[in-house]
Design an enzyme around this catalytic site. Structure first.
Site, PDB file in Angstrom:
ATOM      1  CB  VAL A  62      -1.687  -0.062   1.484  1.00  0.00           C
ATOM      2  CG1 VAL A  62      -1.719   1.057   1.138  1.00  0.00           C
ATOM      3  CG2 VAL A  62      -1.665  -1.325   0.961  1.00  0.00           C
ATOM      4  CB  ALA A 107       4.982   2.249   1.492  1.00  0.00           C
ATOM      5  CE  LYS A 108       4.443  -1.796   8.345  1.00  0.00           C
ATOM      6  NZ  LYS A 108       5.865  -1.343   9.473  1.00  0.00           N
ATOM      7  N   GLY A 109       3.794  -3.202   3.264  1.00  0.00           N
ATOM      8  CA  GLY A 109       3.539  -4.129   2.794  1.00  0.00           C
ATOM      9  C   GLY A 109       3.596  -5.463   3.057  1.00  0.00           C
ATOM     10  CG  ASP A 148       6.773  -4.453   9.851  1.00  0.00           C
ATOM     11  OD1 ASP A 148       7.076  -3.444  10.261  1.00  0.00           O
ATOM     12  OD2 ASP A 148       5.447  -5.652   9.727  1.00  0.00           O
TER      13      ASP A 148
END
Ligand code: NAD
Length: 419
Positions: A62, A107-109, A148
């Protein structure tokens, strides 16, 4: 985006954003834009398994907002990952990067997978195919992933290698949190834990508390908690309690952290450590100490125990350890709560430094990394502290307001294109 905004994490974020935006009279058009992600990428990731079968996993990235610079945020492998959770985390990264004054978007995934069920080869296959699928959207000037939950320096090494192989040349700046040998930064591993203590130092200085008279309890003795414990000891603080998944240990007057490390090296967990009293993780949170640093799980300070917190300040090393209700209660009862987006920001600050070193092809010594990280953290702390004092609000609201104000200014300056 209807389904995205439904999750608890995203709803929590929206409520904090609305409060902060109202406080700074944020432009309503900017607020409407900030309430949703720019882009949600969902990919199928086929992976060759050890038994030669092919399993297809679902991956997300995202990209929330890139007003301030390239997207930046972690990549999580966990069985509970979904689009809404990733979007909520991407939103928080946007505001964290803004708060810390970094030239980065958020962002992050993630991939919906239990990484403990994958062999090393399967994890490598998954990571390489995921990188290929996300290839058009990531890159040193576009979007820079980092480790992460469930991912680590090795995962980043595979991502960097896959992206570089497909580009035809080494591209270390595509990810951060890499091993030092391929462009990682000195000081990255300890950065979040050290940052927690630099922030604690700022709280003590504003409150006129002497660091060497200060007692601290740290929940979690992993990457964040253990480095925080070491840095606190260097400052002369008394680290009276630490814990891990097996429970906690407590010694009035301070633990010998070097001795605790030796015990963990030999025994893997804190359980059975002989030079301190055993306590539960719940008891640790309720100790009569000056500083409480929750550095393990989210939601641990909540409605059920908020009235039993005796610390004078809570410094959030973990993401989301204090619920909104508990934050409000602590604030009303004079307990300072330094929010995660500020207190655990040391990690992303040094990630930013890693990226700067990679694209500049010039690497810093560890002292330069630490000195500059402290400078960034201290500046952000001052802005949040001053805002909270002036407006008489809790530091979480103040942090969101400072972050929103910077984003608002940048968005208004850049304008809307194409119209
Ligand atoms: P980690 O896995 O290295 O350590 C986690 C620690 O928590 C371990 O000591 C573990 O035993 C303990 N723990 C696990 N389950 C527990 C339970 N039920 N009760 C009590 N303790 C428990 O993780 P980490 O990297 O130190 O991250 C900790 C927190 O900090 C997470 O919320 C993470 O999202 C956040 N965070 C980490 C970084 C970073 O750079 N590592 C940056 C920002 C935020």
């Amino acid at each position: 985006m209807e389904n995205i905004v439904k999750g608890d994490l995203f709803q929590n974020f929206l409520s904090s954003l609305d409060t902060a935006a109202n406080m700074i009279s944020c432009d309503p058009n900017v607020l409407t834009r900030l309430r949703q992600p720019r882009r949600v990428i969902m990919v199928s990731v086929p992976v060759r398994m050890e038994d030669y079968s092919v399993k297809v996993f679902t991956g997300y990235r995202v990209q929330y907002n890139a007003t301030l610079g390239p997207y930046k945020g972690g990549m999580r492998y966990h069985q509970d990952v979904d689009a809404s959770e990733v979007a909520g985390l991407a939103a928080l990264m946007t505001f964290k990067n803004s708060l810390l004054n970094l030239p980065l978007g958020g962002a992050k995934g993630g991939v919906k997978v239990d990484p403990n069920l994958l062999s090393r080869t399967e994890k490598q296959n998954l990571t390489r195919r995921l990188t290929t699928e996300l290839g058009p959207f990531i890159g040193p000037t576009k979007d820079i992933p980092a480790p992460d939950m469930g991912t680590d320096a090795q995962t980043m090494a595979w991502m960097m290698d896959t992206y570089s192989q497909e580009s035809g040349f080494a591209q270390p700046g595509v990810v951060t949190g890499k091993p030092i040998e391929i462009g990682g930064s000195l000081g990255r591993n300890s950065s979040t834990g050290h940052g927690v203590i630099y922030i604690t130092e700022q709280v003590c200085s504003r409150m006129d508390w002497k660091m060497s008279d200060t007692s601290i309890a740290i929940q979690g003795y992993g990457n964040v908690g253990s480095h925080a414990a070491h840095k606190a000891t260097e400052f002369g603080c008394k680290v009276e309690a630490v814990s891990d998944v097996s429970g906690g240990i407590y010694r009035k007057g301070g633990l010998n952290i070097a001795d605790v490390d030796k015990w963990i090296e030999e025994n893997k967990t804190l359980a059975g450590y002989p030079e301190a009293d055993s306590i539960s993780n719940e008891e640790l949170l309720e100790l009569d100490v000056d500083i409480l640093a929750p550095c393990a799980l989210d939601g641990v300070i909540n409605k059920s125990n908020m009235k039993k917190i005796k610390a004078k300040a809570v410094v959030e090393g973990a993401n989301g350890p204090t619920t909104n209700e508990a934050t409000e209660y602590l604030h009303e009862n004079g307990i300072i709560c330094v929010p995660d987006i500020l207190a655990n920001g040391g990690g992303v600050v040094v990630s930013y430094f890693e990226w700067v070193q990679d694209i500049g092809n010039y690497f810093w010594d560890e002292e330069a990394v630490n000195v500059n990280m402290k400078k960034v953290m201290t500046k952000a702390f001052s802005q949040v502290w001053d805002f909270a004092q002036e407006r008489k609000v809790d530091m979480r609201t103040a942090a969101m307001a400072v972050a929103t104000r910077r984003l608002e200014r940048a968005m208004l300056l850049r304008g809307l294109y194409p119209r």
